[in-house]
Design a protein around this motif. Structure first.
Motif, PDB file in Angstrom:
ATOM      1  N   TYR A   1      91.969  73.888 -41.701  1.00 44.87           N
ATOM      2  CA  TYR A   1      92.472  73.191 -40.516  1.00 44.87           C
ATOM      3  C   TYR A   1      91.668  73.566 -39.275  1.00 44.87           C
ATOM      4  N   GLY A   2      91.887  72.791 -38.217  1.00 41.88           N
ATOM      5  CA  GLY A   2      91.302  73.114 -36.926  1.00 41.88           C
ATOM      6  C   GLY A   2      91.762  72.156 -35.858  1.00 41.88           C
ATOM      7  N   ARG A   3      91.914  72.684 -34.658  1.00 45.84           N
ATOM      8  CA  ARG A   3      92.155  71.837 -33.484  1.00 45.84           C
ATOM      9  C   ARG A   3      90.768  71.472 -32.978  1.00 45.84           C
ATOM     10  N   VAL A   4      90.362  70.243 -33.241  1.00 46.35           N
ATOM     11  CA  VAL A   4      89.023  69.780 -32.897  1.00 46.35           C
ATOM     12  C   VAL A   4      88.898  69.562 -31.398  1.00 46.35           C
ATOM     13  N   ILE A   5      89.947  68.996 -30.802  1.00 46.03           N
ATOM     14  CA  ILE A   5      89.929  68.700 -29.362  1.00 46.03           C
ATOM     15  C   ILE A   5      91.293  69.065 -28.778  1.00 46.03           C
ATOM     16  N   LYS A   6      91.281  69.883 -27.753  1.00 49.40           N
ATOM     17  CA  LYS A   6      92.517  70.227 -27.050  1.00 49.40           C
ATOM     18  C   LYS A   6      92.970  69.016 -26.236  1.00 49.40           C
ATOM     19  N   PRO A   7      94.250  68.989 -25.833  1.00 53.18           N
ATOM     20  CA  PRO A   7      94.714  67.862 -25.026  1.00 53.18           C
ATOM     21  C   PRO A   7      93.817  67.702 -23.793  1.00 53.18           C
ATOM     22  N   THR A   8      93.423  66.479 -23.556  1.00 50.68           N
ATOM     23  CA  THR A   8      92.491  66.222 -22.462  1.00 50.68           C
ATOM     24  C   THR A   8      92.760  64.849 -21.850  1.00 50.68           C
ATOM     25  N   PRO A   9      92.531  64.711 -20.548  1.00 50.89           N
ATOM     26  CA  PRO A   9      92.667  63.392 -19.929  1.00 50.89           C
ATOM     27  C   PRO A   9      91.746  62.355 -20.580  1.00 50.89           C
ATOM     28  N   ALA A  10      90.598  62.797 -21.102  1.00 55.32           N
ATOM     29  CA  ALA A  10      89.674  61.863 -21.747  1.00 55.32           C
ATOM     30  C   ALA A  10      90.302  61.191 -22.968  1.00 55.32           C
TER      31      ALA A  10
ATOM     32  N   PHE B   1      96.205  63.460 -25.473  1.00 57.67           N
ATOM     33  CA  PHE B   1      96.340  63.786 -26.891  1.00 57.67           C
ATOM     34  C   PHE B   1      95.404  64.928 -27.264  1.00 57.67           C
ATOM     35  N   SER B   2      95.841  65.743 -28.214  1.00 64.66           N
ATOM     36  CA  SER B   2      94.941  66.673 -28.893  1.00 64.66           C
ATOM     37  C   SER B   2      94.595  66.043 -30.228  1.00 64.66           C
ATOM     38  N   VAL B   3      93.529  66.554 -30.852  1.00 61.23           N
ATOM     39  CA  VAL B   3      93.113  66.069 -32.166  1.00 61.23           C
ATOM     40  C   VAL B   3      92.972  67.278 -33.085  1.00 61.23           C
ATOM     41  N   ASP B   4      93.766  67.283 -34.142  1.00 59.10           N
ATOM     42  CA  ASP B   4      93.676  68.303 -35.184  1.00 59.10           C
ATOM     43  C   ASP B   4      93.290  67.606 -36.480  1.00 59.10           C
ATOM     44  N   VAL B   5      92.594  68.323 -37.361  1.00 56.69           N
ATOM     45  CA  VAL B   5      92.281  67.800 -38.685  1.00 56.69           C
ATOM     46  C   VAL B   5      92.601  68.889 -39.697  1.00 56.69           C
ATOM     47  N   VAL B   6      93.258  68.487 -40.792  1.00 53.00           N
ATOM     48  CA  VAL B   6      93.516  69.392 -41.901  1.00 53.00           C
ATOM     49  C   VAL B   6      92.873  68.825 -43.160  1.00 53.00           C
ATOM     50  N   ASP B   7      92.565  69.721 -44.078  1.00 52.82           N
ATOM     51  CA  ASP B   7      92.038  69.374 -45.396  1.00 52.82           C
ATOM     52  C   ASP B   7      92.999  70.000 -46.395  1.00 52.82           C
ATOM     53  N   MET B   8      93.748  69.153 -47.106  1.00 50.65           N
ATOM     54  CA  MET B   8      94.801  69.635 -47.998  1.00 50.65           C
ATOM     55  C   MET B   8      94.629  69.049 -49.391  1.00 50.65           C
ATOM     56  N   ARG B   9      94.898  69.867 -50.402  1.00 51.04           N
ATOM     57  CA  ARG B   9      94.874  69.406 -51.789  1.00 51.04           C
ATOM     58  C   ARG B   9      96.146  69.890 -52.475  1.00 51.04           C
ATOM     59  N   ASP B  10      97.009  68.958 -52.835  1.00 46.04           N
ATOM     60  CA  ASP B  10      98.217  69.271 -53.593  1.00 46.04           C
ATOM     61  C   ASP B  10      98.901  70.531 -53.072  1.00 46.04           C
TER      62      ASP B  10
ATOM     63  N   LEU C   1      94.212  63.538 -39.985  1.00 48.34           N
ATOM     64  CA  LEU C   1      93.946  63.692 -38.559  1.00 48.34           C
ATOM     65  C   LEU C   1      95.277  63.551 -37.837  1.00 48.34           C
ATOM     66  N   TYR C   2      95.585  64.529 -36.976  1.00 52.49           N
ATOM     67  CA  TYR C   2      96.822  64.522 -36.205  1.00 52.49           C
ATOM     68  C   TYR C   2      96.493  64.271 -34.745  1.00 52.49           C
ATOM     69  N   LEU C   3      97.126  63.278 -34.156  1.00 50.50           N
ATOM     70  CA  LEU C   3      97.076  63.069 -32.716  1.00 50.50           C
ATOM     71  C   LEU C   3      98.416  63.540 -32.173  1.00 50.50           C
ATOM     72  N   LEU C   4      98.380  64.560 -31.331  1.00 50.36           N
ATOM     73  CA  LEU C   4      99.598  65.151 -30.790  1.00 50.36           C
ATOM     74  C   LEU C   4      99.639  64.966 -29.272  1.00 50.36           C
ATOM     75  N   PRO C   5     100.626  64.206 -28.758  1.00 48.92           N
ATOM     76  CA  PRO C   5     100.759  64.092 -27.311  1.00 48.92           C
ATOM     77  C   PRO C   5     100.935  65.474 -26.673  1.00 48.92           C
ATOM     78  N   GLU C   6     100.097  65.775 -25.709  1.00 50.97           N
ATOM     79  CA  GLU C   6     100.069  67.063 -25.010  1.00 50.97           C
ATOM     80  C   GLU C   6      99.803  68.237 -25.951  1.00 50.97           C
ATOM     81  N   GLY C   7      99.349  67.949 -27.175  1.00 47.85           N
ATOM     82  CA  GLY C   7      99.062  69.013 -28.136  1.00 47.85           C
ATOM     83  C   GLY C   7     100.294  69.735 -28.633  1.00 47.85           C
TER      84      GLY C   7
END
Length: 156
Positions: free
Chosen positions: A68-77, A81-90, A143-149
């Motif tokens: 996992y990782g928080r690729v982008i912290k919440p930003t006005p750009a 939203f913040s952007v997190d991505v996880v890689d999951m298998r079963d 990919l997770y988009l989280l309002p205000e992270g």
């Protein structure tokens, strides 16, 4: 080669279209209609995730069989939203609450991977919802988009 900046540029028009919208089933249906699996945006995000993973800036952490990782912290750009991505298998992930909701893009990488029952495509959780994120049937990026992270991990 994809970079965090080019990834943000890819996601920015999407988050602009999501700003201020209710996070509900209607939004999930709209996203699955306008940006379904196989669409230009969907495939561009998958390619960017693969490139970022190969370069080490997507999913640089690992715990409990989940990368996992928080690729982008919440930003006005990205309209807050913040952007997190996880890689999951079963695997079943840690229980958490979405104070402001969560917008997920499910990107199967092998098998018939599903995230909380969702095949390739979009899943939206409303504010205050909670779950134990679960991938079954193979491996997927989510990919997770989280309002205000906003995310709160719990002991449940």
């Amino acid at each position: 080669m994809s970079t965090v900046d080019t990834f943000q540029d890819l996601i920015a028009p999407l988050t602009a279209s999501l700003a201020g919208r209710p996070l509900d089933e209607a939004l999930a249906a709209e996203l699955n209609r306008t940006h379904p699996a196989g669409s230009l945006l969907f495939e561009a995000i998958v390619a960017a995730c693969r490139a970022g993973d190969a370069a080490g800036w997507i999913c640089p952490h690992e715990h409990g069989g989940i990368r996992y990782g928080r690729v982008i912290k919440p930003t006005p750009a990205l309209n807050g939203f913040s952007v997190d991505v996880v890689d999951m298998r079963d695997v079943v992930g840690p229980h958490h609450v979405h104070p402001n909701g969560e917008i997920d893009l499910v990107m199967p990488l092998d098998g018939d991977a599903r995230f909380d029952g969702q095949a390739a495509g979009w899943k939206v959780y409303p504010p205050g919802s909670a779950h134990r994120p679960t991938v079954t049937g193979g491996r997927a990026y989510v990919l997770y988009l989280l309002p205000e992270g906003a995310i709160q991990f719990t002991k449940a």
